[in-house]
Design a protein around this motif. Structure first.
Motif, PDB file in Angstrom:
ATOM      1  N   GLY A   1      28.043  39.645  45.102  1.00  0.00           N
ATOM      2  CA  GLY A   1      29.307  40.001  44.460  1.00  0.00           C
ATOM      3  C   GLY A   1      29.262  39.838  42.958  1.00  0.00           C
ATOM      4  N   VAL A   2      28.672  38.730  42.488  1.00  0.00           N
ATOM      5  CA  VAL A   2      28.554  38.506  41.048  1.00  0.00           C
ATOM      6  C   VAL A   2      27.594  39.517  40.432  1.00  0.00           C
ATOM      7  CG1 VAL A   2      27.791  36.871  39.293  1.00  0.00           C
ATOM      8  CG2 VAL A   2      29.142  36.061  41.243  1.00  0.00           C
ATOM      9  N   ALA A   3      26.459  39.755  41.113  1.00  0.00           N
ATOM     10  CA  ALA A   3      25.495  40.739  40.606  1.00  0.00           C
ATOM     11  C   ALA A   3      26.121  42.121  40.521  1.00  0.00           C
ATOM     12  CB  ALA A   3      24.261  40.772  41.506  1.00  0.00           C
ATOM     13  N   ASN A   4      26.956  42.462  41.495  1.00  0.00           N
ATOM     14  CA  ASN A   4      27.629  43.763  41.470  1.00  0.00           C
ATOM     15  C   ASN A   4      28.519  43.904  40.246  1.00  0.00           C
ATOM     16  OD1 ASN A   4      28.586  46.304  42.971  1.00  0.00           O
ATOM     17  ND2 ASN A   4      30.502  45.234  42.582  1.00  0.00           N
ATOM     18  N   ALA A   5      29.232  42.838  39.891  1.00  0.00           N
ATOM     19  CA  ALA A   5      30.086  42.883  38.702  1.00  0.00           C
ATOM     20  C   ALA A   5      29.260  43.107  37.443  1.00  0.00           C
ATOM     21  CB  ALA A   5      30.889  41.595  38.590  1.00  0.00           C
ATOM     22  N   LEU A   6      28.119  42.432  37.347  1.00  0.00           N
ATOM     23  CA  LEU A   6      27.261  42.571  36.161  1.00  0.00           C
ATOM     24  C   LEU A   6      26.646  43.973  36.092  1.00  0.00           C
ATOM     25  CD1 LEU A   6      25.452  39.103  36.256  1.00  0.00           C
ATOM     26  CD2 LEU A   6      27.353  39.802  34.782  1.00  0.00           C
ATOM     27  N   VAL A   7      26.172  44.464  37.236  1.00  0.00           N
ATOM     28  CA  VAL A   7      25.577  45.806  37.266  1.00  0.00           C
ATOM     29  C   VAL A   7      26.625  46.861  36.915  1.00  0.00           C
ATOM     30  CG1 VAL A   7      24.578  47.562  38.783  1.00  0.00           C
ATOM     31  CG2 VAL A   7      23.734  45.218  38.871  1.00  0.00           C
ATOM     32  N   ALA A   8      27.826  46.717  37.482  1.00  0.00           N
ATOM     33  CA  ALA A   8      28.893  47.687  37.210  1.00  0.00           C
ATOM     34  C   ALA A   8      29.250  47.700  35.729  1.00  0.00           C
ATOM     35  CB  ALA A   8      30.123  47.365  38.055  1.00  0.00           C
ATOM     36  N   CYS A   9      29.377  46.524  35.134  1.00  0.00           N
ATOM     37  CA  CYS A   9      29.687  46.457  33.697  1.00  0.00           C
ATOM     38  C   CYS A   9      28.599  47.145  32.883  1.00  0.00           C
ATOM     39  CB  CYS A   9      29.832  45.006  33.252  1.00  0.00           C
ATOM     40  SG  CYS A   9      31.355  44.219  33.826  1.00  0.00           S
ATOM     41  N   GLY A  10      27.344  46.933  33.283  1.00  0.00           N
ATOM     42  CA  GLY A  10      26.245  47.580  32.567  1.00  0.00           C
ATOM     43  C   GLY A  10      26.312  49.086  32.655  1.00  0.00           C
ATOM     44  N   ILE A  11      26.584  49.607  33.858  1.00  0.00           N
ATOM     45  CA  ILE A  11      26.661  51.060  34.043  1.00  0.00           C
ATOM     46  C   ILE A  11      27.813  51.642  33.241  1.00  0.00           C
ATOM     47  CG2 ILE A  11      27.164  52.873  35.730  1.00  0.00           C
ATOM     48  CD1 ILE A  11      25.649  51.248  37.799  1.00  0.00           C
ATOM     49  N   PHE A  12      28.974  50.960  33.251  1.00  0.00           N
ATOM     50  CA  PHE A  12      30.141  51.518  32.592  1.00  0.00           C
ATOM     51  C   PHE A  12      30.037  51.440  31.077  1.00  0.00           C
ATOM     52  CE2 PHE A  12      32.289  49.910  36.662  1.00  0.00           C
ATOM     53  CZ  PHE A  12      31.838  51.027  37.352  1.00  0.00           C
ATOM     54  N   MET A  13      29.271  50.470  30.572  1.00  0.00           N
ATOM     55  CA  MET A  13      29.036  50.423  29.133  1.00  0.00           C
ATOM     56  C   MET A  13      28.037  51.496  28.704  1.00  0.00           C
ATOM     57  SD  MET A  13      31.050  48.245  27.728  1.00  0.00           S
ATOM     58  CE  MET A  13      32.248  48.865  28.931  1.00  0.00           C
ATOM     59  N   LEU A  14      27.047  51.749  29.559  1.00  0.00           N
ATOM     60  CA  LEU A  14      26.049  52.773  29.242  1.00  0.00           C
ATOM     61  C   LEU A  14      26.618  54.177  29.408  1.00  0.00           C
ATOM     62  CD1 LEU A  14      22.913  51.181  30.967  1.00  0.00           C
ATOM     63  CD2 LEU A  14      23.275  51.464  28.513  1.00  0.00           C
ATOM     64  N   VAL A  15      27.539  54.351  30.352  1.00  0.00           N
ATOM     65  CA  VAL A  15      28.174  55.654  30.582  1.00  0.00           C
ATOM     66  C   VAL A  15      29.689  55.462  30.450  1.00  0.00           C
ATOM     67  CG1 VAL A  15      28.327  57.659  32.100  1.00  0.00           C
ATOM     68  CG2 VAL A  15      26.330  56.175  32.207  1.00  0.00           C
ATOM     69  N   PRO A  16      30.223  55.500  29.236  1.00  0.00           N
ATOM     70  CA  PRO A  16      31.655  55.227  29.029  1.00  0.00           C
ATOM     71  C   PRO A  16      32.582  56.163  29.786  1.00  0.00           C
ATOM     72  CG  PRO A  16      30.458  55.255  26.943  1.00  0.00           C
ATOM     73  CD  PRO A  16      29.521  55.772  27.974  1.00  0.00           C
ATOM     74  N   GLU A  17      32.080  57.332  30.208  1.00  0.00           N
ATOM     75  CA  GLU A  17      32.947  58.285  30.897  1.00  0.00           C
ATOM     76  C   GLU A  17      33.577  57.666  32.141  1.00  0.00           C
ATOM     77  OE1 GLU A  17      32.830  62.711  32.959  1.00  0.00           O
ATOM     78  OE2 GLU A  17      31.092  62.018  31.807  1.00  0.00           O
ATOM     79  N   TYR A  18      32.849  56.798  32.848  1.00  0.00           N
ATOM     80  CA  TYR A  18      33.412  56.138  34.024  1.00  0.00           C
ATOM     81  C   TYR A  18      34.615  55.287  33.635  1.00  0.00           C
ATOM     82  CZ  TYR A  18      29.477  57.372  37.044  1.00  0.00           C
ATOM     83  OH  TYR A  18      28.573  58.057  37.794  1.00  0.00           O
ATOM     84  N   LEU A  19      34.452  54.504  32.577  1.00  0.00           N
ATOM     85  CA  LEU A  19      35.519  53.610  32.139  1.00  0.00           C
ATOM     86  C   LEU A  19      36.721  54.404  31.629  1.00  0.00           C
ATOM     87  CD1 LEU A  19      36.079  50.597  31.928  1.00  0.00           C
ATOM     88  CD2 LEU A  19      35.164  50.648  29.610  1.00  0.00           C
ATOM     89  N   LEU A  20      36.449  55.459  30.884  1.00  0.00           N
ATOM     90  CA  LEU A  20      37.533  56.285  30.351  1.00  0.00           C
ATOM     91  C   LEU A  20      38.333  56.941  31.470  1.00  0.00           C
ATOM     92  CD1 LEU A  20      35.530  57.970  27.466  1.00  0.00           C
ATOM     93  CD2 LEU A  20      37.370  56.302  27.197  1.00  0.00           C
ATOM     94  N   ARG A  21      37.611  57.454  32.451  1.00  0.00           N
ATOM     95  CA  ARG A  21      38.306  58.086  33.569  1.00  0.00           C
ATOM     96  C   ARG A  21      39.104  57.055  34.370  1.00  0.00           C
ATOM     97  NH1 ARG A  21      38.442  63.677  33.639  1.00  0.00           N
ATOM     98  NH2 ARG A  21      39.206  63.316  35.745  1.00  0.00           N
ATOM     99  N   PHE A  22      38.603  55.828  34.437  1.00  0.00           N
ATOM    100  CA  PHE A  22      39.330  54.771  35.133  1.00  0.00           C
ATOM    101  C   PHE A  22      40.642  54.456  34.417  1.00  0.00           C
ATOM    102  CE2 PHE A  22      39.983  50.072  35.620  1.00  0.00           C
ATOM    103  CZ  PHE A  22      40.468  50.122  36.924  1.00  0.00           C
ATOM    104  N   VAL A  23      40.587  54.344  33.076  1.00  0.00           N
ATOM    105  CA  VAL A  23      41.803  54.093  32.297  1.00  0.00           C
ATOM    106  C   VAL A  23      42.797  55.236  32.502  1.00  0.00           C
ATOM    107  CG1 VAL A  23      42.731  53.863  29.965  1.00  0.00           C
ATOM    108  CG2 VAL A  23      40.628  52.668  30.587  1.00  0.00           C
ATOM    109  N   ALA A  24      42.282  56.472  32.483  1.00  0.00           N
ATOM    110  CA  ALA A  24      43.160  57.632  32.691  1.00  0.00           C
ATOM    111  C   ALA A  24      43.761  57.615  34.094  1.00  0.00           C
ATOM    112  CB  ALA A  24      42.368  58.919  32.462  1.00  0.00           C
ATOM    113  N   TRP A  25      42.964  57.225  35.078  1.00  0.00           N
ATOM    114  CA  TRP A  25      43.457  57.176  36.457  1.00  0.00           C
ATOM    115  C   TRP A  25      44.558  56.119  36.594  1.00  0.00           C
ATOM    116  CZ3 TRP A  25      43.928  53.685  40.423  1.00  0.00           C
ATOM    117  CH2 TRP A  25      44.194  54.230  41.695  1.00  0.00           C
TER     118      TRP A  25
END
Length: 646
Positions: free
Chosen positions: A424-448
């Protein structure tokens, strides 16, 4: 770069624009394919689980002890994904896909005929060979499966179609395991019953496959590279050309890592932590499968029937939250004697465990389906199956890594709940890494979140939003979150041309910089920024992407539509000079005036939270595309005003 799409997708989108994901099961372009893949997944798991039970409980094989049987069978099934995925991806791109599916189903029948002899005679080597060959069957089918969907489904159907396939796959896994366990245990006839069931499932799948309509080859002139290593490397490099696609491949593979950790630990979790019998272990598998299926089906509704990658961060958050809570739920359980299903369910503490398991798997479904749909939509059609094949290799490697890491943690003295906490902790770290590398995921999440939780956002005329090609979106400017709402309405990324002063707004400014919005100033105020903005806008259109502009030049101070400035004409002139025929899409945001993010209080915004309450209704009306030569600021303003009054 603009990626051409096949005509079947476009026609499907128009013909079936209002069909939901369940209605796809009534249509020939989807239903025979769905039941074909469902029967194949049932057969895979029926064979594997029945074989595992047979070796573990019914046969005495000196060279294959029961403790190793599950690992060996699982490894043999995964091995073809590593060896043959690159080749299968090429075959799926080169040949007509319905023909490929029928070939794979013919192979399945031949494998199951061999398995008949293996089960009846109790011949373990023959069944090990069949396990490997069924892994090959799945390896060949995987790229065809995910490359077929975007050829027959439109953009608004792709999320629902993938959700149905994902749900069907996990339902088939559950059904195959249950059937395999029950049939092989039948006194005196278990082996024969399993053999008959395997052949029957293969024949049924082949019969249904006959009704799959043709799906033309996307690269019929492809020369097959039979070297799996060089071809895999070539496909990964091809996927890497699109950062979003490549990182999505890694994101999906991480989901398989995450899921494999939990699935592999269910027997130990049931016996050593929950103190339950085999029925409790089956219940855990049932809850996990139902959770994945439910999350997969929810994607279409939560995404307004678009490919909405804003659900991916939501899924990642839920996966971590409930995996970590599962650790705390398990840590509070006292030691007990082995209990049956009834005694297990009678204890309230166990319901928290089941709820955590159901919710973490539900959020895993929300996480994976949009990623699969994104890869299908953004990959080059001519290389789509090969990219999916490369993803299958990554999935297999991540699953192997999950087994090795889980084994190492157990060997180091970690408990099963601690492994879940680590995951669970590793998933949080991996997810943060992916969303920082590909901001489109984070932006779409904010829009959603903004369009679903802060506002009740309704889009009318969304069929006028182009799914491919360059276009200029023109909208009125009512609030500081107009751009975020337009992001939520569009299935494709939008590049915004925005007043440079909005970038000074805390939080929103950082968000727009993350979105790579283009700051623009008046020519008199800053001629360098002015020229640079229009050059970047021209680059967006040359690349075949969407460009959005608020031609009023600033947020309205009184709620009324202001005069449109001439920037739109400069953009159209540059586009014509570049040979780009970009249609202009008029749009109007309604009922935003008076909300927290609009300038209603003495020209200021964001001064009275919940001014109109939470979840107030706002809308976006999208007009029909206008030809570039027919656009003038005055006429365009009239079009937007008409949409506002609608």
């Amino acid at each position: 770069m603009h990626r051409p799409e096949e005509t079947p997708s476009s026609s499907a989108a128009q013909t079936h624009a209002r069909a939901n994901q369940f209605l796809l099961l009534r249509q020939r372009r989807f239903a025979p394919f769905f039941w074909t893949q469902f029967s194949g997944a049932v057969n895979d798991n029926l064979l594997k689980f029945a074989f595992t039970v047979m070796v573990t409980y019914q046969l005495s094989v000196s060279w294959l002890p029961p403790a190793m049987a599950g690992l060996v069978i699982g490894a043999l099934f995964i091995l073809p994904f590593l060896l043959f995925s690159a080749t299968s991806g090429q075959l799926a791109d080169k040949y007509e896909k319905a023909r490929m599916i029928r070939f794979v189903k013919n192979l399945e029948i031949a494998i199951m005929l061999v398995a008949v002899g293996g089960f009846v005679a109790g011949h373990v080597p023959a069944l090990l060979l069949c396990t490997f060959l069924m892994g090959l069957h799945s390896t060949l089918f995987g790229p065809v499966k995910y490359a077929y969907l975007p050829q027959v489904l439109g953009e608004r159907e792709l999320t629902g179609g993938n959700g149905m396939v994902e749900m069907g796959t996990f339902a088939a896994i559950l059904l195959g395991n249950l059937a395999g366990g029950l049939l092989v245990a039948l006194p005196g006839m278990g082996h024969t019953a399993v053999a008959v069931a395997c052949v029957a499932a293969a024949l049924l799948g082949r019969a249904v496959a006959q009704f799959i309509p043709p799906a033309p080859a996307t690269d019929p002139g492809l020369a097959i590279n039979w070297n799996p290593f060089s071809e895999t490397w070539r496909n990964l490099r091809l996927a890497h050309q699109s950062v979003v696609v490549f990182r999505s491949l890694l994101g999906i593979s991480w989901m398989w890592f995450f899921g494999a950790v939990f699935l592999s630990q269910f027997p130990s979790l049931s016996k050593e932590v929950l103190h339950g019998n085999e029925q409790v272990a089956s219940l855990l598998l049932l809850v996990f499968s139902v959770g994945i299926g439910t999350g997969s089906l929810l994607c279409e509704r939560l995404s307004r029937r678009h490919v909405e990658i804003g659900l991916v961060p939501l899924g990642a958050i839920g996966m971590s939250v409930f995996a970590i809570d599962l650790y705390f739920a398990l840590a509070q359980l006292p030691h007990a004697e082995i209990m049956g299903l009834g005694a297990f369910l009678a204890q309230g503490a166990h319901w928290r465990v089941l709820l955590d398991l159901a919710l973490l798997s539900l959020f895993a479904g929300l996480y994976s389906v949009p990623m699969y749909a994104l890869i299908q939509m953004r990959s080059l059609p001519t290389h789509r199956a090969r990219i999916i094949a490369a993803n299958n290799i990554l999935n297999a490697l991540f699953m192997i890594a999950s087994s090795l890491i889980a084994g190492a943690l157990l060997g180091a003295g970690c408990t099963v709940p601690q492994i879940f906490l680590f995951t669970g902790v590793a998933n949080a770290l991996v997810a943060c890494g992916i969303f920082m590398l590909v901001p489109e995921y984070l932006l779409r999440f904010v829009a959603w979140v903004l369009s679903h939780c802060v506002y009740r956002f309704r889009v009318r005329g969304e069929e006028n939003l182009p799914t491919t090609g360059a276009a200029i979106l023109v909208c009125n400017h009512v609030s500081y979150v107009d751009a975020v709402l337009l992001m939520a309405a569009s299935p494709r990324p939008i590049c915004f041309l925005m007043d440079h002063r909005i970038f000074r707004v805390p939080v929103l400014g950082a968000l727009f910089r993350l979105a790579k919005a283009i700051p623009v100033a008046s020519q008199k105020e800053d001629p360098v920024t002015y020229e640079a903005a229009f050059e970047r806008a021209a680059q967006v259109l040359r690349a075949g992407d969407l460009l959005a502009i608020f031609p009023e030049g600033g947020i309205t101070h009184d709620g009324r539509l202001q005069e449109f400035k001439g920037g739109i004409m400069k953009i159209l002139e540059r586009a014509r000079a570049d040979g780009v025929q970009a249609p202009v899409i008029p749009m109007a945001l309604s009922n935003l005036w008076g909300s927290y993010f609009s300038r209603i209080e003495r020209g200021r915004a964001m001064v009275r939270p919940l001014r109109r309450g939470l979840h107030s209704r706002v809308g976006l009306n999208v007009g029909r595309p206008l030809a570039p030569h027919a656009v003038w600021p005055e006429s365009l303003r009239a079009q937007v005003a008409e949409l506002l009054a609608a």
